[in-house]
Design a protein around this motif. Structure first.
Motif, PDB file in Angstrom:
ATOM      1  N   UNK A  31      45.697  39.048  31.166  1.00 54.06           N
ATOM      2  CA  UNK A  31      44.789  37.905  31.051  1.00 54.06           C
ATOM      3  C   UNK A  31      43.416  38.266  31.607  1.00 54.06           C
ATOM      4  N   UNK A  32      43.387  38.892  32.770  1.00 51.41           N
ATOM      5  CA  UNK A  32      42.114  39.272  33.377  1.00 51.41           C
ATOM      6  C   UNK A  32      41.343  40.250  32.501  1.00 51.41           C
ATOM      7  N   UNK A  33      42.059  41.168  31.851  1.00 52.51           N
ATOM      8  CA  UNK A  33      41.408  42.132  30.957  1.00 52.51           C
ATOM      9  C   UNK A  33      40.772  41.438  29.765  1.00 52.51           C
ATOM     10  N   UNK A  34      41.283  40.274  29.417  1.00 53.50           N
ATOM     11  CA  UNK A  34      40.728  39.497  28.309  1.00 53.50           C
ATOM     12  C   UNK A  34      39.603  38.560  28.767  1.00 53.50           C
ATOM     13  N   UNK A  35      39.249  38.644  30.040  1.00 53.79           N
ATOM     14  CA  UNK A  35      38.175  37.807  30.561  1.00 53.79           C
ATOM     15  C   UNK A  35      38.624  36.453  31.049  1.00 53.79           C
ATOM     16  N   UNK A  36      39.945  36.254  31.187  1.00 52.16           N
ATOM     17  CA  UNK A  36      40.489  34.992  31.685  1.00 52.16           C
ATOM     18  C   UNK A  36      40.634  35.097  33.203  1.00 52.16           C
ATOM     19  N   UNK A  37      40.053  34.155  33.922  1.00 56.26           N
ATOM     20  CA  UNK A  37      40.162  34.196  35.375  1.00 56.26           C
ATOM     21  C   UNK A  37      41.519  33.656  35.817  1.00 56.26           C
ATOM     22  N   UNK A  38      42.139  34.336  36.786  1.00 54.60           N
ATOM     23  CA  UNK A  38      43.404  33.894  37.368  1.00 54.60           C
ATOM     24  C   UNK A  38      43.161  33.511  38.820  1.00 54.60           C
ATOM     25  N   UNK A  39      43.683  32.350  39.230  1.00 59.66           N
ATOM     26  CA  UNK A  39      43.618  31.928  40.623  1.00 59.66           C
ATOM     27  C   UNK A  39      44.984  31.392  41.044  1.00 59.66           C
ATOM     28  N   UNK A  40      45.233  31.356  42.333  1.00 59.51           N
ATOM     29  CA  UNK A  40      46.440  30.703  42.832  1.00 59.51           C
ATOM     30  C   UNK A  40      46.057  29.367  43.442  1.00 59.51           C
ATOM     31  N   UNK A  41      46.946  28.403  43.308  1.00 55.25           N
ATOM     32  CA  UNK A  41      46.773  27.075  43.903  1.00 55.25           C
ATOM     33  C   UNK A  41      48.070  26.776  44.634  1.00 55.25           C
ATOM     34  N   UNK A  42      48.034  26.847  45.943  1.00 53.86           N
ATOM     35  CA  UNK A  42      49.253  26.841  46.738  1.00 53.86           C
ATOM     36  C   UNK A  42      49.176  25.892  47.924  1.00 53.86           C
ATOM     37  N   UNK A  43      50.349  25.509  48.414  1.00 52.63           N
ATOM     38  CA  UNK A  43      50.409  24.724  49.642  1.00 52.63           C
ATOM     39  C   UNK A  43      50.280  25.609  50.867  1.00 52.63           C
ATOM     40  N   UNK A  44      50.427  26.925  50.677  1.00 55.28           N
ATOM     41  CA  UNK A  44      50.294  27.869  51.781  1.00 55.28           C
ATOM     42  C   UNK A  44      48.843  27.944  52.257  1.00 55.28           C
TER      43      UNK A  44
END
Length: 289
Positions: A31-44
């Motif tokens: 996904x990142x190689x395709x220009x899609x940003x990845x993020x985590x959304x966590x309770x941690x």
């Protein structure tokens, strides 16, 4: 076209070893190689979330503490959404009156008053998420994880918060009897105003300011990037993921997700044990969801 992917961690991105599987990692990198940003959304909090990401070689922005503290890709704090101290103190009064174990997440780390009780209750939480583990294995895993985390054990959390002028970002409390005890407490806290009560397991509830929700934080990041919410994809498994599942144009519930969350999600993927995050990402890309 998806431009931003936000994934929960526990019960979602992490496997039964609390790591990110090779399949999940490969899909994120695709996904990142395709220009899609990845993020985590966590309770941690960030120190709890970082080890698994570092082990997988993933660097990303992070929505932590259910949206109460957001960081950029380099780890710089972008903003916090604290609970006003007097209100937090009133909640602690209620929890102590009901004899419920609690922890306080602040802008300067996590505070607890009992290492032993933390191990016991978190072991139950892990055992719930990983039913293949024996109680002894769950306790050993919990104890090992605690050795890697910067947790402040203090005799009195309130004194520590006041003396250091800390922001209260999230309260989490646990009880062995789960909803039977925590349900009435959650109902009482709802009456305090400006708060939201969620959960990441049957034996806990999590308390944040009403503006500290994963959905609000993800929407803030999307707006900052100039990304329309229809181009946002979210993945989760529990009730503290509902706000971000509801807002996204593309949303996936894990196969192991809470039934209520599955009702909100547009799509269903495999469980966390079957690299459901990786499968969801690849499906979204292949089908141009």
């Amino acid at each position: 076209m998806i431009k931003l992917i936000a994934s929960d961690m526990d019960g979602t991105l992490l496997d039964n070893s609390m790591q990110i599987s090779d399949e999940n990692t490969a899909a994120i990198r695709e996904a990142q190689a395709r220009g899609i940003e990845f993020i985590v959304a966590t309770g941690r909090n960030r120190p709890e979330a970082l080890p698994a990401l570092k082990a997988a070689g993933i660097t990303c922005a992070m929505v932590t503490l259910n949206g109460a503290h957001v960081f950029d890709e380099e780890g710089n704090s972008l903003f916090t959404v604290p609970i006003e101290y007097q209100k937090a103190s009133a909640i602690l009064d209620l929890l102590e009156e009901r004899q419920i174990y609690y922890e306080v997440f602040t802008d300067q780390g996590l505070y607890s008053e009992s290492r032993e009780e933390r191990i016991e209750l978190f072991a139950e939480h892990i055992a719930e998420m990983m039913p293949h583990l024996t109680r002894k294995m769950a306790i050993a895993m919990t104890a090992a994880q605690l050795e890697q985390l910067p947790i402040h054990y203090v005799p009195d959390i309130r004194t520590a918060i006041q003396d250091k002028g800390l922001q209260v970002l999230k309260l989490i409390c646990f009880h062995k009897e789960g909803p039977a005890v925590l349900g009435p407490v959650a109902a009482d806290i709802d009456g305090y105003g400006d708060l939201v009560v969620t959960s990441s397991g049957t034996n806990n509830i999590e308390i944040n300011h009403k503006n500290a929700q994963k959905g609000i934080a993800v929407a803030h990041i999307a707006k900052n990037r100039g990304i329309d919410l229809k181009d946002v994809m979210t993945i989760g498994d529990n009730l503290n993921d509902v706000s971000m599942i509801q807002l996204a144009g593309v949303s996936f519930a894990m196969g192991n997700a809470h039934l209520e969350l599955k009702e909100y999600a547009k799509y269903l993927t495999d469980s966390y044990l079957e690299s459901g995050v990786g499968k969801a990402i690849r499906r979204a890309i292949a089908e141009d969801l």
